[in-house]
Design an enzyme around this catalytic site. Structure first.
Site, PDB file in Angstrom:
ATOM      1  CG  ASP A   1      -0.585  -4.169   2.582  1.00  0.00           C
ATOM      2  OD1 ASP A   1       0.428  -3.906   1.303  1.00  0.00           O
ATOM      3  OD2 ASP A   1      -0.644  -3.528   3.450  1.00  0.00           O
TER       4      ASP A   1
ATOM      5  CB  SER B   1       3.175   1.437   6.141  1.00  0.00           C
ATOM      6  OG  SER B   1       1.580   1.560   6.313  1.00  0.00           O
TER       7      SER B   1
ATOM      8  CG  HIS C   1      -0.386   0.163   2.496  1.00  0.00           C
ATOM      9  ND1 HIS C   1       0.176  -0.945   3.814  1.00  0.00           N
ATOM     10  CD2 HIS C   1       0.302   1.171   3.641  1.00  0.00           C
ATOM     11  CE1 HIS C   1       0.324   0.144   4.367  1.00  0.00           C
ATOM     12  NE2 HIS C   1       0.391   1.517   4.274  1.00  0.00           N
TER      13      HIS C   1
END
Length: 357
Positions: free
Chosen positions: A125, A209, A94
């Protein structure tokens, strides 16, 4: 000076306490056995222990932070971890989104470096990008064995929260083995359901992230991926509850991407169906209704068909499409499991040999 019942006791005085002799049949009785209070030498040990812990923090940060980079994709910022000496960097899918080229800032680069996408694997992911030019001194991180991670282990989260590069937060491993479903689209995730996540109290904010969750041995035990949201806070992040993809899964996926340019063995179980959530008369989720069945797939071979409502997998109840994804995430391709479903109002169970996603 200690205070007891309004009277001061001199430091170092003997104080009567209750002592329980667990081996006596009579149980616990009062005793005037004196207990020495800690002396100066005992108190001195605490600062030394704190100094030692701080020293370990500083050592780990010095060793690992140069391996954590900032990734810019269009207007979004995220983090990544140097995977090897050839310039491969692992991050979240992402973070890269639909982009193919990126600007990467390392700990020692004054100007951003350019990088390109090798492969993105939204189902887990994870993604790998590669620097167009490997700068001198680029240091790959060491990925540890996430099977040895235990609740209570001290960890550091490294990344670029809110664009603040080379930031470090501290916490512990709060739980292991979590199965977590990400939001998709505007929620910022890929919609993936990921098993065996590491839960941590270390702060994970937008921009973290794809960074590194590191133990005090200086090994990456996970890739911080998302923070829990609290509906009571309007969907905002729930403080102290974040999740990281375990290092073992990161290595499994990244090794395949580096070697083959794609993921060839996902290790993710599948029924090969598309489903939607159905609700009961009280508008409560009641199962995953089969919309389509892939011909020749596991569900088709077991006799499942469109219109069936799946309510359980291997004794785990299924009340929604997300619940089905979570039940499958905990299982492996090739496993033979009972699948409970409803057809024309009748409950049925069939054995299904799971396929691969």
């Amino acid at each position: 000076m200690d205070v007891s019942r309004g009277r001061a006791r001199p430091r170092g005085a003997r104080v009567p306490v209750l002592v329980c002799a667990v081996l006596l049949a009579a149980g616990c009785t009062a005793s005037e056995t004196p207990v020495e209070r800690p002396g100066a030498s005992d108190r001195a040990a605490l600062p030394l222990a704190l100094d030692d812990l701080q020293g370990r923090y500083l050592k780990v940060i010095k060793e690992v932070l140069p391996s954590v980079v900032q990734i810019q994709a269009s207007g979004d910022l995220g983090s990544g971890v140097v995977y090897d000496g050839q310039g491969h960097i692992v991050t979240n899918a992402h973070v890269v989104g639909s982009e193919k080229t990126f600007r990467v800032t390392t700990a020692h680069s004054e100007e951003p470096l350019t990088a390109r996408l090798v492969y993105s694997y939204p189902e887990q992911d994870l993604a790998v990008i590669k620097l167009d030019r490997v700068p001198d001194g680029l240091r790959a991180a060491v990925f540890g064995n996430s099977e040895t991670v235990q609740v209570g282990h001290i960890v550091l989260a490294m990344g670029s929260p809110l664009g603040l590069s080379s930031s470090v937060t501290e916490g512990i491993v709060s739980a292991t083995g979590r199965t977590v479903s990400e939001g998709g689209g505007s929620a910022g995730g890929t919609g993936a359901t990921i098993a065996n996540m590491v839960q941590t109290s270390a702060a994970i904010n937008p921009g973290n992230s794809g960074g590194a969750l590191v133990d005090l041995d200086g090994q990456v035990i996970g890739i911080p991926t998302l923070a829990a949201s609290d509906p009571g806070l309007g969907g905002g992040a729930a403080p102290g509850i974040g999740f990281a993809i375990p290092a073992s899964m990161v290595r499994t996926v990244a090794d395949q991407i580096v070697r083959n340019g794609k993921v060839v063995d996902s290790g993710r179980a599948a029924l090969s169906v598309t489903v939607r959530t159905v609700v009961d008369d009280g508008y409560r989720p009641a199962g995953a209704a089969v919309v389509t069945v892939t011909g020749g797939g596991p569900a088709a071979r077991a006799g499942l068909r469109a219109g069936d409502v799946i309510t359980g997998v291997d004794r785990a109840p299924v009340t929604s499409a997300t619940g089905l994804s979570e039940a499958l995430a905990a299982r492996r391709p090739g496993q033979r499991v009972p699948v409970t479903y409803q057809r024309d109002g009748a409950a049925k169970t069939v054995e299904v040999t799971l396929g691969e996603q």
